[in-house]
Design an enzyme around this catalytic site. Structure first.
Site, short mmCIF file in Angstrom:
data_model
loop_
_atom_site.label_atom_id
_atom_site.label_comp_id
_atom_site.label_asym_id
_atom_site.label_seq_id
_atom_site.Cartn_x
_atom_site.Cartn_y
_atom_site.Cartn_z
N ARG A 25 38.96 53.76 51.10
CA ARG A 25 38.98 52.35 51.51
C ARG A 25 38.66 51.99 52.83
O ARG A 25 39.60 51.16 53.57
CB ARG A 25 40.67 52.11 51.11
CG ARG A 25 40.99 51.83 49.63
CD ARG A 25 40.42 50.56 48.99
NE ARG A 25 40.56 50.56 47.50
CZ ARG A 25 41.52 50.16 46.76
NH1 ARG A 25 42.51 49.69 47.39
NH2 ARG A 25 41.76 50.33 45.55
N ARG A 33 40.50 45.20 53.20
CA ARG A 33 40.95 43.91 53.63
C ARG A 33 41.39 44.11 55.18
O ARG A 33 41.71 43.21 55.91
CB ARG A 33 42.03 43.64 52.78
CG ARG A 33 41.33 42.88 51.73
CD ARG A 33 42.66 42.69 50.74
NE ARG A 33 43.17 43.68 49.82
CZ ARG A 33 43.78 43.79 49.02
NH1 ARG A 33 44.09 42.92 48.43
NH2 ARG A 33 44.07 44.94 48.51
N ARG A 93 34.04 38.83 52.22
CA ARG A 93 34.68 38.76 50.94
C ARG A 93 34.95 37.24 50.58
O ARG A 93 35.04 36.84 49.41
CB ARG A 93 36.06 39.48 51.00
CG ARG A 93 36.96 39.40 50.01
CD ARG A 93 36.36 40.25 48.51
NE ARG A 93 37.35 39.87 47.40
CZ ARG A 93 37.20 38.88 46.44
NH1 ARG A 93 36.21 37.95 46.81
NH2 ARG A 93 37.79 38.77 45.69
N ASP A 133 34.10 49.11 42.45
CA ASP A 133 35.59 49.33 42.18
C ASP A 133 35.37 50.19 40.78
O ASP A 133 34.36 50.42 40.12
CB ASP A 133 36.21 48.07 42.08
CG ASP A 133 37.50 48.29 41.75
OD1 ASP A 133 38.37 48.44 42.89
OD2 ASP A 133 38.22 48.62 40.66
N TYR A 188 44.03 51.67 33.10
CA TYR A 188 43.86 50.23 33.07
C TYR A 188 43.26 49.51 31.90
O TYR A 188 43.97 48.49 31.48
CB TYR A 188 42.92 50.07 34.38
CG TYR A 188 43.32 50.22 35.93
CD1 TYR A 188 44.24 49.35 36.69
CD2 TYR A 188 43.17 51.57 36.34
CE1 TYR A 188 44.59 49.71 37.91
CE2 TYR A 188 43.52 51.86 37.69
CZ TYR A 188 44.45 50.91 38.38
OH TYR A 188 44.87 51.06 39.44
#
Ligand code: CP3
Length: 343
Positions: A23, A27, A36, A73, A149
């Site tokens: 990562r 952010r 973004r 992702d 998921y």
């Protein structure tokens, strides 16, 4: 120019320890948030080659990592198989659950490469943009983690829905894992074809499974992917990340055939040095929260990692990804320290 990360992953360490961070794009960087903000849907952002390439490069410009990880992702794969995937701010990923024959039958590999093709374009762009000594890393989620998921329809704490389906209807569950093995191998092969120098398989949720399930849901699918990718690209290093798998780590390394293994924060390093590092390159494992705290403690722990893993091939990294509240100046301090360290 030599790519020292690629060489180290192949088991040929030099005097400097290469580094990159899980990562590393994201952010915590203001310039990431700026790009973004130009796309409301996260999946659409992943499928925008110019923007994805730009945010992949941002941390390299700031900190000079030895590896750039493709921005995308792990949920690109279910999306490519036709499952609906979206991100809600503050709630993480959402998917229409696949939990019975009917919802499984809606999945299809037919249009997979068309749906995810933008990811291959991002890699091709990066290939031209990256400095020649930076290793380009592709990645995918491991079938078990992606399945958690897909089955739950969201992130979950203990992956109850996936475990229960795996035990209750192993036939359906195994069909789903097999589909994910095929799709993920094809996806990684195309990433390498487009220019990825090495790939990482993220099994973020492989923790606390009983030994039989770890064997069937983590080891076997990963081994099958490694075999398929190696059949086409035998020289491309594959990094496994069976996060929180504890004492099962050496068995994972032996059985899957990965070239390197990423260590989560909880792995005792002298044990890892004596067991897995004898066989493959190891990567890790600074606690991402130490980089939030910063200061002396961060540097001390980084030095401990570098010293303890100095007897073999080692790639400096975190034990899991950066969290959004990470101060960029701490990443700068850590990176400078690792870059100046000599074995
Ligand atoms: O810099 C990099 O590491 C490359 C890009 C990358 C992302 N996700 C970008 C991302 C990688 C390698 C991933 C992998 C990923 N995605 C994993 C495996 C690694 C891990 O962290 O365990 C998992 C489990 C996912 C699924 C996922 N995607 C989650 C749980 C979330 C967080 C949701 C949230 O809102 O906190 C994402 C979204 C995501 N993927 C973001 C980024 C930068 C943040 C969303 C945004 O920017 O809007």
């Amino acid at each position: 120019m030599t790519k020292i990360l690629l060489e180290t992953l192949k088991g040929n360490p030099g005097d400097r320890v290469p580094f990159w961070y899980m990562r590393q794009a994201g952010r915590y960087l203001p310039e990431y948030r700026e790009v973004r903000a130009t796309t409301s849907s996260f999946m659409e952002f992943c499928y925008s080659p110019d923007k994805a390439a730009e945010v992949t490069l941002q941390p390299i410009r700031r900190y000079g990592m030895d590896g750039a990880i493709l921005f995308a992702d792990i949920l690109v794969v279910p999306d490519g198989l036709g499952q609906k995937v979206w991100f809600e701010t503050g709630h993480g990923p959402k998917l229409t659950p696949v939990n019975n024959q009917e919802t499984y039958d809606n999945l299809s590999f037919k249009n997979f490469h068309d749906k995810v093709g933008a990811v291959y374009q991002t890699i091709a762009k990066l290939k031209h943009m990256l400095p020649s000594d930076v290793t380009l890393l592709g990645f995918a989620g491991a079938p078990w983690t992606v399945a958690t998921y897909m089955i739950e329809g969201a992130g979950s704490k203990d992956h109850a829905a996936a475990r229960q389906l795996g035990y209750r209807d192993s036939e359906l569950f195994n069909k789903l894992l097999d589909l994910l093995v095929d799709a993920t191998a094809a996806y990684l092969i195309r990433q390498i074809e487009a220019g990825a120098d090495a790939v990482q398989i993220f099994d973020s949720w492989s923790a606390a499974l009983p030994a039989s399930a770890f064997e069937d849901w983590v080891i076997k699918p990963t081994r099958a992917i490694v075999e398929k990718v190696k059949a086409v690209y035998p020289e491309t290093p594959i990094i496994g990340f069976p996060r929180l798998s504890g004492a099962a780590l050496p068995a994972f390394v032996d059985a899957t055939g990965v070239n390197a293994v990423s260590l989560d924060t909880g792995v005792p390093l002298s044990w890892a040095a004596d067991t897995v590092q004898q066989k493959v390159c190891v990567q890790g494992n600074l606690d991402p929260h130490l980089v939030v705290a910063g200061g002396e403690r961060m540097i001390c722990e980084a030095e401990y990692i570098l010293e303890t893993l100095s007897g073999g091939a080692h790639v400096f990294n975190l034990g899991h990804g950066f969290v959004p509240e990470t101060p960029p100046e701490n990443v700068a301090q850590l990176s400078a320290f690792v870059k100046n360290y000599r074995r």
